[in-house]
Motif scaffolding. Structure first.
Motif, PDB file in Angstrom:
ATOM      1  N   TYR A 172       9.464  26.600  -6.139  1.00 49.41           N
ATOM      2  CA  TYR A 172       8.672  27.168  -7.232  1.00 49.41           C
ATOM      3  C   TYR A 172       7.367  27.818  -6.785  1.00 49.41           C
ATOM      4  O   TYR A 172       6.647  28.370  -7.598  1.00 49.41           O
ATOM      5  CB  TYR A 172       8.375  26.098  -8.284  1.00 49.41           C
ATOM      6  CG  TYR A 172       9.626  25.625  -8.963  1.00 49.41           C
ATOM      7  CD1 TYR A 172      10.253  26.412  -9.916  1.00 49.41           C
ATOM      8  CD2 TYR A 172      10.198  24.404  -8.630  1.00 49.41           C
ATOM      9  CE1 TYR A 172      11.414  25.999 -10.532  1.00 49.41           C
ATOM     10  CE2 TYR A 172      11.361  23.974  -9.246  1.00 49.41           C
ATOM     11  CZ  TYR A 172      11.963  24.775 -10.194  1.00 49.41           C
ATOM     12  OH  TYR A 172      13.102  24.357 -10.795  1.00 49.41           O
TER      13      TYR A 172
ATOM     14  N   MET B  88       2.471  25.089  -9.066  1.00 52.67           N
ATOM     15  CA  MET B  88       3.556  24.775 -10.008  1.00 52.67           C
ATOM     16  C   MET B  88       3.077  23.741 -11.007  1.00 52.67           C
ATOM     17  O   MET B  88       2.099  23.035 -10.776  1.00 52.67           O
ATOM     18  CB  MET B  88       4.779  24.264  -9.260  1.00 52.67           C
ATOM     19  CG  MET B  88       4.564  22.974  -8.548  1.00 52.67           C
ATOM     20  SD  MET B  88       5.981  22.521  -7.589  1.00 52.67           S
ATOM     21  CE  MET B  88       5.174  21.523  -6.356  1.00 52.67           C
ATOM     22  N   GLN B  89       3.776  23.686 -12.123  1.00 56.57           N
ATOM     23  CA  GLN B  89       3.475  22.671 -13.115  1.00 56.57           C
ATOM     24  C   GLN B  89       4.457  21.526 -12.977  1.00 56.57           C
ATOM     25  O   GLN B  89       5.643  21.723 -12.728  1.00 56.57           O
ATOM     26  CB  GLN B  89       3.532  23.251 -14.520  1.00 56.57           C
ATOM     27  CG  GLN B  89       4.929  23.594 -14.973  1.00 56.57           C
ATOM     28  CD  GLN B  89       4.959  23.958 -16.430  1.00 56.57           C
ATOM     29  OE1 GLN B  89       4.024  23.720 -17.163  1.00 56.57           O
ATOM     30  NE2 GLN B  89       6.057  24.551 -16.857  1.00 56.57           N
TER      31      GLN B  89
ATOM     32  N   PRO C 267       2.036  27.972 -14.777  1.00 57.83           N
ATOM     33  CA  PRO C 267       2.793  28.297 -13.571  1.00 57.83           C
ATOM     34  C   PRO C 267       4.234  27.828 -13.707  1.00 57.83           C
ATOM     35  O   PRO C 267       4.547  26.993 -14.567  1.00 57.83           O
ATOM     36  CB  PRO C 267       2.055  27.547 -12.466  1.00 57.83           C
ATOM     37  CG  PRO C 267       1.207  26.552 -13.141  1.00 57.83           C
ATOM     38  CD  PRO C 267       0.984  27.011 -14.537  1.00 57.83           C
ATOM     39  N   PRO C 268       5.118  28.319 -12.847  1.00 57.01           N
ATOM     40  CA  PRO C 268       6.518  27.896 -12.946  1.00 57.01           C
ATOM     41  C   PRO C 268       6.686  26.444 -12.549  1.00 57.01           C
ATOM     42  O   PRO C 268       5.855  25.861 -11.846  1.00 57.01           O
ATOM     43  CB  PRO C 268       7.230  28.815 -11.943  1.00 57.01           C
ATOM     44  CG  PRO C 268       6.173  29.206 -10.983  1.00 57.01           C
ATOM     45  CD  PRO C 268       4.900  29.263 -11.762  1.00 57.01           C
ATOM     46  N   GLY C 269       7.771  25.869 -13.002  1.00 56.86           N
ATOM     47  CA  GLY C 269       8.088  24.487 -12.667  1.00 56.86           C
ATOM     48  C   GLY C 269       9.472  24.146 -13.164  1.00 56.86           C
ATOM     49  O   GLY C 269      10.049  24.857 -13.984  1.00 56.86           O
TER      50      GLY C 269
END
Length: 116
Positions: free
Chosen positions: A70, A74-75, A40-42
């Motif tokens: 995000y 999210m990461q 995932p996005p981060g």
């Protein structure tokens, strides 16, 4: 060995560590780009501390601000541990009920193995 010899030894160790870290990060990023690993996005993380500098004195508010930017999944890298943060109740329900088998594993630390 004198001071100069110790400094050269430490410098050599540091350069070896730096080069190996960059090579490992390159291979991980190449796997992500090829689609073999989908994360995932981060936000971008610092090399050693990850995102710990972003948390501040009130972590739940920092996570809320990151989730607004995000998304609900999210990461976040906490030190050297890559973590996935879910901040939406609906998404958390999906993780815990529908996709339970995919997220049921948990790495065990040596302390837990020793104590149990």
């Amino acid at each position: 060995m004198g001071f100069l010899g110790d400094t050269q030894a430490y410098l050599g160790s540091f350069i070896t560590w730096l080069i190996s870290t960059l090579i490992v990060r390159y291979f991980i990023k190449s796997l992500v780009r090829k689609g073999q690993i989908e994360l995932p996005p981060g936000p971008m993380a610092l090399p050693i501390i990850g995102h710990l500098h972003r948390l501040g004195p009130i972590p739940h508010q920092a996570f809320q601000a990151l989730a607004e930017k995000y998304g609900p999944v999210m990461q976040v890298q906490l030190g050297s541990v890559l973590s996935i943060v879910v901040s939406s109740a609906d998404t958390a329900r999906e993780f815990l009920k529908i996709q339970e088998h995919a997220f049921a594993w948990r790495s065990q630390s040596k302390a837990v193995k020793y104590l149990t």
